[in-house]
Every structure is written in structure tokens, then in C-alpha cells.
Design a protein around this motif. Structure first.
Motif, PDB file in Angstrom:
ATOM      1  N   THR A 305       0.831  -1.301   0.071  1.00  0.00           N
ATOM      2  CA  THR A 305      -0.075  -0.062  -0.054  1.00  0.00           C
ATOM      3  C   THR A 305       0.695   1.350  -0.034  1.00  0.00           C
ATOM      4  N   SER A 306       1.831   1.418   0.962  1.00  0.00           N
ATOM      5  CA  SER A 306       2.710   2.424   1.019  1.00  0.00           C
ATOM      6  C   SER A 306       3.511   2.740  -0.021  1.00  0.00           C
ATOM      7  N   ARG A 307       3.801   1.731  -1.038  1.00  0.00           N
ATOM      8  CA  ARG A 307       4.779   1.800  -1.983  1.00  0.00           C
ATOM      9  C   ARG A 307       4.161   2.168  -3.396  1.00  0.00           C
ATOM     10  N   GLU A 344      -6.202   3.892   4.015  1.00  0.00           N
ATOM     11  CA  GLU A 344      -6.306   4.339   5.324  1.00  0.00           C
ATOM     12  C   GLU A 344      -5.462   5.553   5.620  1.00  0.00           C
ATOM     13  N   GLY A 345      -6.130   6.879   5.931  1.00  0.00           N
ATOM     14  CA  GLY A 345      -5.411   8.049   6.235  1.00  0.00           C
ATOM     15  C   GLY A 345      -5.116   8.846   4.903  1.00  0.00           C
ATOM     16  N   VAL A 346      -5.428   8.358   3.620  1.00  0.00           N
ATOM     17  CA  VAL A 346      -5.280   9.205   2.489  1.00  0.00           C
ATOM     18  C   VAL A 346      -6.535   9.937   2.194  1.00  0.00           C
ATOM     19  N   ARG A 353      -6.489   1.791  -3.202  1.00  0.00           N
ATOM     20  CA  ARG A 353      -6.054   0.376  -2.352  1.00  0.00           C
ATOM     21  C   ARG A 353      -5.446  -0.863  -3.126  1.00  0.00           C
ATOM     22  N   PRO A 354      -4.268  -1.389  -2.917  1.00  0.00           N
ATOM     23  CA  PRO A 354      -4.014  -2.638  -3.686  1.00  0.00           C
ATOM     24  C   PRO A 354      -4.625  -3.656  -3.192  1.00  0.00           C
ATOM     25  N   THR A 355      -5.571  -4.235  -3.983  1.00  0.00           N
ATOM     26  CA  THR A 355      -6.624  -5.301  -3.847  1.00  0.00           C
ATOM     27  C   THR A 355      -6.246  -6.762  -4.496  1.00  0.00           C
TER      28      THR A 355
END
Length: 463
Positions: A305-307, A344-346, A353-355
């Protein structure tokens, strides 16, 4: 707000005559930050005239001349590496590290590869009493997409230059800053009129394809766009080369290094936030491994997610969200990680979201259709016959990857996959090998000598 309104025609960067304007927003904020002007029919006509005027001279150029221009263009791009990377990050959303290595580094390698292939492309062959030479098709119209804007352009420009063709490029209207830097590099490195660029929308592209001065058409983009371009080219009996979408598969055999294979496939599937035609977005594992893989895949996807950067636009974000929501509503699909909405948080931008889902029905939309976003689907097989049926079960066929230790079994499976590129145990991408697919993935091959040959026709002389 920055305004982009130029073309490259007859060796000069000039103001477009078109009046249609598109306002674009930042993928990171969703706020308008630049606008671009679309070239009109007159802009297209000027560019085609420039290419036709330059054709006879460039078609007769020597291998040394072509090699030098290709090398000079690679050098001009490399010298602007930071500019290109920052522009592509800002416009496409690609993380800067990936932008430097892939978005800019790859097209430089591709051009240098073409430079090495020029002599082979121009060499004559002797077949019995015939001498066969490969002659340029003429003026090529090229239309390229936004996801890898520099690479896709150089794959076509480099092949055309090596083949002895001149070219008019219609790049995507969604990346005007990248286009502007590219035109600057082309003006510096390429002889007058040999490469021309007319930024614009689908109307600009349609005018280019239909122009009587165009001898062949090369298109990279969606299936729908490819059909439209192919139909227009067919009406004029012009050769048309299509590189379209994909629903590529990563196959993990029971004897593979599971952690290494799964990590590689997930990285490939989510590269550029899934906005990649050969992304490995389907994963096949044995039924016995399915419970373990489900847990590992969920963890890997969540950690990505963060990448990941944002998707390019609001419309692309909405498209991806639609796929995820329909998949969540489908009884035969189970969500393993991610879901709709932003991470979350964005709170702003086009971040998805990667899913990942697991599928029990091979006929559902998520298994069959290209999402072009960070969405993966996991399927299980019991036999190699079922594996091959599932792997070949979409209309696409651009890429595949196989992980396993039994080389004989891996080779047997690879020999039955309907895919243009097949990577074994993480085999590296080769920019001089042919790139292209089957079925809905298109009808052409790009890169290396095979890419050059698309823009040539053999001529035989008998003595």
C-alpha cells in the motif's frame, strides 16, 4: 497553471494551431495543475508533409548514420533523465525510483539496442538466385499511451528510425510536460523532419491515421482504441500494428520457491499501480497450496500500500473502483486484501488500495477483463491440463511467468501458453527481444530486430 501548446514539425518546436484545450489534474492532489492544447487537422497535415519531405533522404541513409542518430537520441534522453523522471512522476503517478529506472532507463536501453540492430536490419539476404533487401514502409503514424509515455514513444520511434522510415507521433494528451521534454530531445538529436510530434486527443489521432500521406500505422493502447484505429487503417489498406492490453498470468508450481515467486509476481502485477499492459494480475497455484498462498498474498498486497503511487486520473480511479465493487458483489469471489476507496489516512488524490481476490469461477469479469489498476486475482488448479486451460482462458495473451524447479515440466507448460513473452523463474526483461501478444493483446511485435522488421518490407531481386 502551466499551458502546453507546441508540436515538433520540420525540426522545430512550434505553436499548435488547434484551439481545443484539456485541463488536467495532479494524480497526487486531484487538483487542476496544467492544460494542454490538442493538435488539429492542419497541424497533422503539416507534420505529415514534413515527414514525407524527409523520407527519401532518411530512407537512403547509411547504417552508420542511423546508428549515430539512435545513439544521439539515447544520449539526449539520458541527459534529461531527471527532468523526465520528475515529469512522469508528477503526471502519471509513478514513484520516482521506478520512474528513473523504468520509465526513463528502459527507453534509453531500447534505443541503444536498436542502434546495435541497425546493421542486421539493413543487411541483404541471398536466397538461391535472389537478393532480398528490407526496405522502409515510408511515413509511419504512431499513437502511444500515457502509462509509459517515453518508453512507448521510443519503442516506435527507434524502430522506425532503424528501418529507414520517417514518423509522425501522436502521444497521449495526459502527459504534456513529458511530451514537451521529449520534443526538446528529439529536436536536438534527430535530423529535420525525420520525427514529428503532434500532441492531441482521439480526434488528432483519427486525422493522422486517415491522412493520405501516411503509409503505415502503429498503435499502443486499449482494445477499443485498437479496434477503431485498425478499422480506419483497413479502410485505407494501410498496414496497421497493434499492441493492446493484457490479463497476464503468474504460474507457481508446487516445487517452486513460494515466497520468492509470489513476491516477484505481486511486484510485477502492481508495477506502476497496475497500469501496465503486461502486469501479472492473475496468479495460479495448486489447490494444495491455496490456503498458504491466500495468507501470504494478503500480507504482501497490504504491505504494498505505502509503495504505490496514485492512478493517473479520476476517471481511471473510478474505473478501478467499479471493478473492485463488482468483484466484491460477486459470490464466487472472496476479497483477501484491500477493497474500494483510498488507503487508510489518504484523503486526496487518485490513490487506490492494492486489492486481491480469490476466484472459484474462471468466467467472472475480474478473471477475464483487464482492470489496469492494482487488483490481483488468485485461482487454483489440480492438474497441468487445468492449469493450461486457466492460463489461456482469457482473450488476451501478452505475457506469462512460470516458477518451478522441474525444468522439463516448466518447458512443457511454457510450450502450451498463449503468450508473447514468458518469464521462467524471474527471467529478466530483454528490451531487444520481441514484445507483443496474441488475440486481444494485439497483432504486432515491438523492440529489437522484430520491431524494426514491422516497419520494413522485403524486396527480392532475381538474377
Amino acid at each position: 497553471m502551466e499551458r502546453y501548446d507546441t508540436s515538433l514539425t520540420n525540426g522545430r518546436v512550434a505553436t499548435l494551431g488547434g484551439t481545443s484545450v484539456l485541463v488536467l489534474s495532479s494524480p497526487f492532489t486531484g487538483q487542476p495543475d496544467r492544460e494542454t492544447v490538442h493538435g488539429n487537422a492542419a497541424d497533422v497535415a503539416s507534420a505529415v508533409a514534413s515527414a514525407r519531405q524527409a523520407l527519401s533522404g532518411w530512407a537512403q541513409s547509411s547504417s552508420a548514420e542511423r546508428t549515430k542518430v539512435l545513439t544521439d537520441l539515447a544520449d539526449a534522453i539520458a541527459a534529461r533523465s531527471e527532468q523526465f523522471a520528475l515529469a512522469i512522476t508528477a503526471e502519471v503517478g509513478t514513484p520516482e525510483k521506478i520512474a528513473v529506472a523504468v520509465q526513463v532507463g528502459l527507453p534509453v536501453r531500447v534505443l541503444r539496442g536498436f542502434a546495435e540492430d541497425v546493421e542486421q536490419a539493413m543487411a541483404a539476404e541471398i536466397i538461391g538466385n535472389s537478393t532480398v533487401t528490407h526496405r522502409p514502409l515510408g511515413v509511419v503514424a504512431a499513437i502511444t499511451p500515457w502509462n509509459y509515455p517515453l518508453h512507448q514513444a521510443m519503442a516506435k520511434i527507434g524502430a522506425a528510425l532503424a528501418a529507414g522510415c520517417t514518423i509522425v507521433l501522436k502521444p497521449s494528451e495526459l502527459v504534456p510536460h513529458t511530451n514537451a521534454i521529449m520534443m526538446d530531445a528529439l529536436a536536438e538529436a534527430v535530423p529535420t523532419g525525420v520525427v514529428n510530434v503532434v500532441p492531441g486527443d482521439a480526434g488528432t489521432g483519427a486525422a493522422l491515421v486517415a491522412h493520405d500521406g501516411v503509409d503505415a500505422v502503429s498503435f499502443t493502447g486499449s482494445v477499443a482504441g485498437g479496434r477503431a484505429v485498425g478499422e480506419a487503417a483497413a479502410r485505407a489498406l494501410k498496414p496497421c500494428f497493434l499492441e493492446l492490453g493484457g490479463k497476464s498470468v503468474g504460474v507457481i508450481l508446487a516445487d517452486a520457491d513460494l515466497d520468492k515467486a509470489l513476491k516477484s509476481i505481486v511486484n510485477g502485477g502492481l508495477l506502476n499501480s497496475g497500469q501496465t499492459c503486461n502486469a501479472l494480475t492473475r496468479i495460479l497455484v495448486s489447490s494444495a497450496q491455496l490456503p498458504e498462498v491466500k495468507a501470504k498474498l494478503a500480507d504482501l498486497v497490504e504491505r504494498m500500500t505505502s509503495r504505490l503511487g496514485p492512478l493517473i486520473s479520476q476517471s481511471q480511479f473510478d474505473r478501478v473502483q467499479g471493478f473492485i465493487q463488482r468483484a466484491a458483489d460477486e459470490a464466487s469471489l472472496t476479497c483477501l486484501a484491500g477493497g474500494t476507496g483510498r488507503p487508510e489516512g489518504v484523503t486526496k488524490g487518485h490513490f487506490a488500495r492494492p486489492t486481491a481476490f480469490v476466484a472459484t469461477d474462471p468466467a467472472v469479469e475480474l478473471v477475464l477483463e483487464e482492470v489496469f489498476g492494482p487488483v490481483l486475482v488468485l485461482q487454483a488448479y489440480d492438474t497441468d491440463e487445468q492449469l493450461i486451460e486457466l492460463a489461456n482462458g482469457t482473450g488476451y495473451g501478452i505475457a506469462a511467468a512460470i516458477w518451478g524447479e522441474d525444468q522439463q515440466r516448466v518447458a512443457a507448460i511454457a510450450g502450451q501458453l498463449r503468450a508473447g513473452q514468458i518469464d521462467i523463474n524471474g527471467g529478466a526483461f530483454n528490451p531487444r527481444a520481441p514484445f507483443g501478444g496474441f488475440g486481444l493483446s494485439g497483432s504486432s511485435r515491438e523492440m529489437g530486430i522484430y520491431g524494426i522488421r514491422e516497419f520494413q518490407r522485403p524486396v527480392s531481386v532475381q538474377v
